[in-house]
Design an enzyme around this catalytic site. Structure first.
Site, short mmCIF file in Angstrom:
data_model
loop_
_atom_site.label_atom_id
_atom_site.label_comp_id
_atom_site.label_asym_id
_atom_site.label_seq_id
_atom_site.Cartn_x
_atom_site.Cartn_y
_atom_site.Cartn_z
N THR A 105 3.46 -7.38 0.02
CA THR A 105 2.83 -6.77 -1.15
C THR A 105 2.68 -7.76 -2.28
O THR A 105 1.64 -7.85 -2.94
CB THR A 105 3.66 -5.57 -1.62
OG1 THR A 105 3.85 -4.67 -0.54
CG2 THR A 105 2.97 -4.84 -2.76
N ILE B 285 14.92 -8.45 0.63
CA ILE B 285 13.64 -9.16 0.54
C ILE B 285 13.20 -8.99 -0.90
O ILE B 285 12.88 -7.89 -1.35
CB ILE B 285 12.61 -8.61 1.53
CG1 ILE B 285 13.06 -8.91 2.97
CG2 ILE B 285 11.23 -9.23 1.27
CD1 ILE B 285 12.17 -8.32 4.05
N TYR C 20 9.27 -1.25 6.96
CA TYR C 20 9.20 -1.37 5.50
C TYR C 20 8.92 0.00 4.93
O TYR C 20 7.83 0.55 5.12
CB TYR C 20 8.12 -2.38 5.13
CG TYR C 20 7.93 -2.64 3.65
CD1 TYR C 20 8.87 -2.25 2.70
CD2 TYR C 20 6.80 -3.31 3.19
CE1 TYR C 20 8.69 -2.51 1.35
CE2 TYR C 20 6.60 -3.58 1.84
CZ TYR C 20 7.55 -3.17 0.93
OH TYR C 20 7.36 -3.43 -0.40
N ARG D 29 4.70 3.23 -3.07
CA ARG D 29 3.37 2.69 -2.80
C ARG D 29 2.64 3.44 -1.68
O ARG D 29 1.41 3.46 -1.65
CB ARG D 29 3.47 1.21 -2.41
CG ARG D 29 3.85 0.30 -3.57
CD ARG D 29 3.87 -1.16 -3.14
NE ARG D 29 4.20 -2.05 -4.25
CZ ARG D 29 3.32 -2.54 -5.11
NH1 ARG D 29 2.04 -2.23 -5.01
NH2 ARG D 29 3.72 -3.35 -6.08
N TYR E 183 -1.53 6.04 2.06
CA TYR E 183 -2.72 6.84 1.77
C TYR E 183 -2.88 8.04 2.70
O TYR E 183 -3.11 9.15 2.25
CB TYR E 183 -4.00 5.97 1.79
CG TYR E 183 -5.22 6.71 1.29
CD1 TYR E 183 -5.40 6.93 -0.07
CD2 TYR E 183 -6.19 7.19 2.16
CE1 TYR E 183 -6.51 7.63 -0.55
CE2 TYR E 183 -7.30 7.88 1.70
CZ TYR E 183 -7.45 8.10 0.35
OH TYR E 183 -8.54 8.80 -0.11
N LYS F 162 13.39 -2.84 5.67
CA LYS F 162 13.36 -3.15 4.25
C LYS F 162 13.27 -1.80 3.54
O LYS F 162 12.22 -1.15 3.57
CB LYS F 162 12.18 -4.05 3.89
CG LYS F 162 12.09 -4.34 2.39
CD LYS F 162 10.84 -5.14 2.05
CE LYS F 162 10.75 -5.36 0.53
NZ LYS F 162 9.50 -6.06 0.15
#
Length: 292
Positions: free
Chosen positions: A46, A206, A135, A140, A109, A164
């Site tokens: 990202t 991370i 992840y 997000r 989304y 993550k």
């Protein structure tokens, strides 16, 4: 999997004033974080503004990092998306010879159910020639990968080696740590709660701020892994204000301002992201001077 214990850094993509990829700046950033003592590098995550890069630019970034790294640290490549077939196709066609794992974000989304998330990562695990780091970043993606789903994937697929975890929920992280398979890694995706997660049994981070202050942040994580709590928290609180600031007006606008202050690259971001305002830029500049 020991290569992913400690601090990984999600590398930025530096841009020149004309917003083309700044290859020289990227080389400087890679050398800077390696010299700072981090354990591995994450490419095209990202923080790299991957969503705004063309395919040609992505390949330029990949090849530049491979060249500069020169085998010094393990590399993780971001390979994810909300079109499962497209991700699987990339996994089947890309050359992963220089990479040690992929980092694959939960679909965004579409807002899939937990079963949809499971099936997505099942397809990825069955197609990936190298280990997979899940992840989870619901801020997000608009959907949370629940511990039950993560644990099901971790138990069923040997090549799913880590997550993550960036939900910002220490309770959820602790449940993962409590119930995970023995060798499965729970990696923080939130700089501010990295140390509490490590002390609870997590494997590291991370990081974004670790790119600006790699020496201090990676040492904090190592101290946490060694259960040297007081020493680790001294470094945590030394950096805590900067963690808040770099995310105040969006990532990677904040961290790029710090990197500019360290004369590594410009602070340019691509729309729809914009630079931090002058007030925050000055705060970041003063913090960088104070802690350099």
């Amino acid at each position: 999997m020991k290569k992913f214990v400690g601090t990984g850094v999600a590398l930025v993509t530096p841009f020149k004033s004309d917003l083309s990829v700044d290859v020289d700046g990227l080389k400087k950033v890679v050398d800077y974080v390696i010299d700072g003592g981090v354990e591995y590098l994450v490419v095209l995550g990202t923080t790299a503004e991957t969503a705004t890069l063309t395919q040609e630019e992505k390949e330029l970034v990949i090849q530049t990092i491979i060249e500069v790294n020169a085998g010094r640290l393990p590399l993780v490549l971001g390979v994810g998306g909300n079109n499962t077939k497209s991700v699987v196709d990339e996994l089947k066609t890309r050359d992963f010879s220089h990479f040690d794992a992929i980092l694959s974000v939960s679909p965004y989304y579409n807002k899939p159910t937990q079963e949809g998330i499971y099936q997505h990562f099942k397809a990825i695990a069955e197609s990936s020639p190298i280990p997979v780091i899940l992840y989870n970043v619901p801020g997000r993606t608009a959907s949370n990968v629940l511990p039950k789903t993560v644990l099901q994937l971790a138990n069923e697929f040997e090549n799913i080696i880590a997550i993550k975890e960036a939900a910002g929920d220490i309770v959820q992280a602790m449940r993962l740590i409590q119930d995970k398979p023995k060798d499965f890694l729970v990696i923080s995706g939130d700089d501010m709660i990295t140390l509490p997660m490590v002390l609870a049994g997590g494997s590291g981070v991370i990081s974004v701020i670790g790119q600006g202050f790699p020496k201090e942040f990676s040492e904090m994580v190592r101290l946490g892994l060694q259960e040297q709590v007081s020493e680790a928290y001294k470094l945590h609180y030394q950096l805590a204000d900067s963690i808040d600031m770099i995310f105040e007006q969006g990532n990677p606008a904040g961290i790029k301002e710090i990197l500019k202050g360290k004369n590594l690259t410009e602070n340019k971001v691509r729309l729809p992201l914009v630079n931090v305002d002058t007030t925050l830029a000055e705060k970041l500049h003063q913090f960088t001077i104070k802690n350099s």
